[in-house]
Design a protein around this motif. Structure first.
Motif, mmCIF file in Angstrom:
data_model
loop_
_atom_site.group_PDB
_atom_site.id
_atom_site.type_symbol
_atom_site.label_atom_id
_atom_site.label_comp_id
_atom_site.label_asym_id
_atom_site.label_seq_id
_atom_site.Cartn_x
_atom_site.Cartn_y
_atom_site.Cartn_z
ATOM 1 N N ASP A 141 80.905 24.568 77.821
ATOM 2 C CA ASP A 141 82.450 24.880 78.017
ATOM 3 C C ASP A 141 82.967 25.521 76.463
ATOM 4 O OD1 ASP A 141 85.102 23.797 79.534
ATOM 5 O OD2 ASP A 141 85.352 24.781 77.808
ATOM 6 N N PRO A 142 83.563 26.823 76.731
ATOM 7 C CA PRO A 142 83.850 27.580 75.537
ATOM 8 C C PRO A 142 84.659 26.573 74.456
ATOM 9 C CG PRO A 142 84.642 28.716 77.523
ATOM 10 C CD PRO A 142 84.094 27.499 78.020
ATOM 11 N N VAL A 143 85.485 25.307 74.982
ATOM 12 C CA VAL A 143 85.847 24.684 74.087
ATOM 13 C C VAL A 143 84.807 24.023 73.100
ATOM 14 C CG1 VAL A 143 86.993 22.228 73.781
ATOM 15 C CG2 VAL A 143 87.820 23.970 75.566
ATOM 16 N N TRP A 144 83.707 23.978 73.562
ATOM 17 C CA TRP A 144 82.761 23.111 72.489
ATOM 18 C C TRP A 144 82.270 24.088 71.669
ATOM 19 C CZ3 TRP A 144 82.647 18.178 71.896
ATOM 20 C CH2 TRP A 144 82.988 17.222 72.868
ATOM 21 N N HIS A 145 82.100 25.501 72.148
ATOM 22 C CA HIS A 145 81.685 26.450 71.200
ATOM 23 C C HIS A 145 82.464 26.349 70.075
ATOM 24 C CE1 HIS A 145 78.247 28.720 73.216
ATOM 25 N NE2 HIS A 145 78.973 28.290 74.531
ATOM 26 N N VAL A 146 83.834 26.367 70.331
ATOM 27 C CA VAL A 146 84.763 26.436 69.325
ATOM 28 C C VAL A 146 84.949 25.585 68.236
ATOM 29 C CG1 VAL A 146 87.309 26.836 68.719
ATOM 30 C CG2 VAL A 146 86.132 28.112 70.510
ATOM 31 N N ARG A 147 84.513 24.312 68.841
ATOM 32 C CA ARG A 147 84.704 22.988 68.343
ATOM 33 C C ARG A 147 83.549 22.753 67.242
ATOM 34 N NH1 ARG A 147 85.951 17.530 71.412
ATOM 35 N NH2 ARG A 147 86.076 16.758 69.055
ATOM 36 N N MET A 148 82.436 23.445 67.867
ATOM 37 C CA MET A 148 81.167 23.348 66.867
ATOM 38 C C MET A 148 81.457 24.172 65.689
ATOM 39 S SD MET A 148 78.347 21.737 66.344
ATOM 40 C CE MET A 148 77.563 21.195 67.492
ATOM 41 N N GLN A 149 81.961 25.388 65.772
ATOM 42 C CA GLN A 149 82.155 26.351 65.054
ATOM 43 C C GLN A 149 83.261 25.824 63.997
ATOM 44 O OE1 GLN A 149 83.132 30.512 66.213
ATOM 45 N NE2 GLN A 149 84.066 30.874 64.183
ATOM 46 N N ALA A 150 84.192 25.482 64.217
ATOM 47 C CA ALA A 150 85.199 24.658 63.634
ATOM 48 C C ALA A 150 84.639 23.755 62.639
ATOM 49 C CB ALA A 150 86.429 24.268 64.238
ATOM 50 N N ALA A 151 83.744 22.936 63.154
ATOM 51 C CA ALA A 151 83.406 21.591 62.442
ATOM 52 C C ALA A 151 82.445 22.135 61.184
ATOM 53 C CB ALA A 151 82.251 20.694 63.403
#
Ligand code: ADP
Length: 576
Positions: free
Chosen positions: A508-518
């Motif tokens: 899910d795109p949400v996880w892509h963004v969460r990983m990038q932000a982390a």
């Protein structure tokens, strides 16, 4: 000293893919085009050349460091960016991968920068530019009484020049053009790649402000400002403009966004002026003339059973930071301005690759809280070790010349050798050499065909094959399914195995963004990452990804919807 060719001996244990990449990209050739070094000798060449910097600080230490560097490179625990591997010790000695060049609103500035760009492309470096200061098209040109042609015409010019300078076939030039969201030509810019074959050497990013992001949410007007006069020439709907950007990104993967306020809050040297552009893949915001040499740790090489060997990793970070600091000194710079800027802030970009493989090996699904938490902690440690290494170098060699003007000096009196230490590169080529997944991207597919040097290599993700075999699950049916779909979805596979080999499009795109932000949270510069979306994604999803990335503290964001571009050079999906 004549090198003994031993090109048939792969002393580093490289895979066929890695060997093909090294041979095609990095190995030195004689005047007849014959390869004249082995992969191991290449590592020695690079290590020996970079270690020469050491003698300037302390006499007769270069040999000792050459050995240390060589051991690190040969282990492939750490690899510098492609230009360092290609050019160190070969005579065309530009070693940094990334440059940002100035563009003022004058023909002198534009053509001087075009010249420097050609020199940099010739040796395999990438270049980024903010076109934001150029007057819009149809604006007045006083000297001729005519009308200006605007940023887009000049982007086209740079694109054409880039295509002409093909740098001996090893790497074609790469650029990014950034345009501020207030520029009157912003619509034209956003649509510049509607024709999917347009501007093939450019990535495009819109430089957005917080004010714009909020205005888009609240549906407020947004001013377009002529950079020559500073006057508002028009007000448009922020929401409609955001909609257009999202729709274009949905259609073609471009433009991306750069969050300029977030970038500038972390600007280590605000006194020099705001950061307005990045290198081509977005991981290093830089001032005009600045450059950054990148290097990445191959995380899977530090795996020890069910954990990462942090002691060994910390040690590698220390040597890698020293290596990258040395690269600044031994690199050539085609112009005095570039040399001065590199020396003044000494920015380096240590990053990681092979995150997805590491997570899979540790049994952490990429799209899980555990994986994000693990990665955030890991990156915070790497940053801490990296900063400690830079402080150690400062004690030994002195702080970077502009240290007193930097945020580092303001924040604490801890000396730093480098204004910036960490950055997450895409590692498009060096991850192939390291034999691991690219940067912090999830695995794109569990099987792929690589076309290299006219040959096709079909590969199944080796870690998957090994784990499935160990558990007695490897069967022709599963192999066939993976070859056909690229994913581990066969019902005979246990859930834990399927989960830990989740691929980019299943996430899910949400996880892509969460990983990038982390990762961004503990990275000095920025993070190169593409949020992969399935073909069925809609424009709303793109807009949500943009908003989420901004709120989560990312410095930029790029999406790529499956199948939306026929030939994708720079921004992933990773090579197939
Ligand atoms: P590599 O793995 O080859 O070292 P990366 O994929 O990590 O390179 O890219 C790092 C940076 O190198 C990019 O952000 C860009 O600035 C530059 N770069 C990447 N590809 C190219 C290219 N084809 N030509 C010029 N520069 C490039």
């Amino acid at each position: 000293m004549a090198r003994k060719p031993e090109t048939n001996i792969d002393e580093l244990g490289l895979s066929a893919t890695a060997l093909a990449v090294v041979t095609e990209r990095y190995l030195c050739r004689d005047s007849d085009g014959r390869v004249r070094e082995s992969p191991g000798q290449m590592m020695d060449r690079v290590a020996g050349f970079v270690a020469r910097a050491e003698d300037a600080y302390r006499a007769r230490t270069a040999d000792r460091w050459a050995e240390r560097f060589s051991a690190l490179l040969r282990s492939r625990e750490f690899l510098p960016n492609s230009p360092t591997l290609m050019n160190a010790g070969t005579g065309s000695g530009v070693l940094s991968g990334c440059f940002v060049l100035p563009l003022e609103d004058s023909l002198d500035s534009i053509f001087a920068t075009l010249h420097t760009t050609a020199l940099l492309h010739q040796v395999g470096a990438g270049t980024g530019f903010a076109f934001s200061h150029l007057r819009p098209h149809d604006d007045l040109v006083h000297s001729t009484g005519a009308h200006a042609s605007g940023p887009l015409s000049f982007i086209t010019l740079f694109d054409a020049a880039t295509q002409v300078v093909r740098l001996g076939g090893r790497r074609r030039g790469a650029n990014i053009a950034v345009l501020d969201v207030h520029h009157p030509d912003i619509q034209e810019f956003v649509h510049a790649k509607s024709d999917r074959t347009a501007l093939p050497t450019f990535n495009l990013s819109v430089g957005v402000t917080e004010e714009f992001m909020l205005a888009a949410t609240a549906d407020r007007p947004h001013p377009l400002i002529n950079p020559r006069t500073g006057r508002v020439v028009q007000e448009v709907s922020a929401r409609a403009l955001m909609e257009t950007i999202a729709a274009q990104a949905w259609r073609t993967g471009e433009p991306g966004l750069l969050f300029l306020d977030t970038i500038n809050r972390a600007n280590p040297l605000p006194e020099l002026g705001p950061l307005e552009a990045t290198n081509p893949c977005g991981e290093v915001p830089l001032r005009p003339y600045e450059s950054c040499n990148l290097g990445s740790l191959a995380l899977p090489r530090f795996l020890a059973g069910d954990h990462l060997d942090e002691q060994r990793l910390a040690q590698a970070v220390r040597v890698a930071v020293r290596f990258l600091d040395d690269v600044i000194d031994v690199s050539d710079y085609p112009t005095p301005e570039l040399a001065a800027a590199a020396g003044a802030t000494r920015k380096i970009g240590l990053g990681i690759m092979g995150l997805a493989e590491t997570l899979a090996a540790l049994g952490l699904p990429y799209d899980s809280e555990m994986a994000v938490r693990f990665t955030r902690r890991l990156m915070s440690r790497i940053a801490r070790w990296g900063h400690a290494a830079s402080r150690e170098l400062a004690a030994e060699r002195g702080v970077f010349p502009l240290f007193d003007h930097s945020r580092w000096a303001a924040a604490s009196s801890a000396p730093m050798r480098n204004a910036q230490v960490t950055s997450i590169a895409p590692t498009g080529t060096i991850a192939l050499l390291a034999g691991t997944s690219a940067g912090i991207e999830p695995m794109f597919a569990l099987s792929y065909t690589r076309h290299l040097l006219g040959r096709a290599f079909v590969q199944v993700e080796p870690l998957f094959e090994r784990l499935a075999t160990e558990r007695g699950l490897w069967s022709p049916a599963i192999a066939a399914e993976i070859a056909a779909t690229g994913t581990a979805t066969h019902p005979d596979l246990p859930v834990d195995l399927r989960r830990r080999f989740v691929t980019a499009l299943e996430i899910d795109p949400v996880w892509h963004v969460r990983m990038q932000a982390a990762v961004q949270r503990h990275t000095d510069a920025a993070v190169a990452k593409t949020v992969n979306l399935p073909e069925t994604a809609d424009i709303d999803q793109v807009r949500n990804v943009f908003q989420h990335a901004w709120r989560a503290g990312c410095k930029g964001i790029t999406v790529y919807r499956s199948g939306s571009r026929p030939d994708q050079v720079l921004r992933p999906p990773p090579p197939t």
